[in-house]
Design an enzyme around this catalytic site. Sequence first.
Site, short mmCIF file in Angstrom:
data_model
loop_
_atom_site.label_atom_id
_atom_site.label_comp_id
_atom_site.label_asym_id
_atom_site.label_seq_id
_atom_site.Cartn_x
_atom_site.Cartn_y
_atom_site.Cartn_z
N HIS A 18 11.80 -0.71 -12.14
CA HIS A 18 11.61 -2.15 -12.34
C HIS A 18 11.73 -2.85 -11.00
CE1 HIS A 18 13.05 -6.05 -14.62
NE2 HIS A 18 12.08 -6.29 -13.78
N HIS A 29 0.81 -1.21 0.00
CA HIS A 29 0.00 0.00 0.00
C HIS A 29 0.85 1.27 0.00
CE1 HIS A 29 0.91 0.99 4.23
NE2 HIS A 29 0.98 -0.33 4.37
#
Length: 201
Positions: free
Chosen positions: A134, A125
């Site tokens: 990446h 979250h």
Amino acid sequence: MYLYGASGHSKVIIDILKEHHIVVTAVLDDAPKGDFIYDVPVVQASQKLFDTSDVLIVSIGNNAIRKNIAQRLPVQFYTAIHPSAVVSSKATIGVGTVVMPNAVINAFSKIGDHCIVNSGAVVEHDCVLENYAHVSPGAALAGAVQVGEGSQIGIGACVIQGVTIGKWATIGAGAVIIDNVPDYAVVVGNPGKIIKYNEPS
């Protein structure tokens, strides 16, 4: 639909698109090494005249090269998410980003443009991934982690909650990151230690 970059990364993206019944017309490459990849024709990129009606994903794992190509193509970029990925309805994902099988992106995370959230990666979250970042297979970002533009989180790495990773940094495979990481730093180990800095390009 086109891909740019005939690489192993492109094979996984083709798989994702097939799951969505999207046919890839061709994979474009600056230096083709064969006529097909997967079952898709590979075409010399210079033979393609791009326009704004073309839809494309840059299928190159190298973050800097992906940025260079994305910035010069006048096309629409497609966002590909594997059906097995778990993506919160409260998360946002930018254009050209690819979310691989079994990845998790939780509530209120913001994923930028042309990012890769690779197989089995967890983005908890309130995380923020800036453009061209990446997160490698099996890596995990705890809540509210910030990842700067172009940074790479290595395979199996873990980042504790609230850490900020600067732009174009490299986090080594299996590293455990408990402190903020400056721009361009290369960090390895448990706990993570800076071993050098990448040269800004």
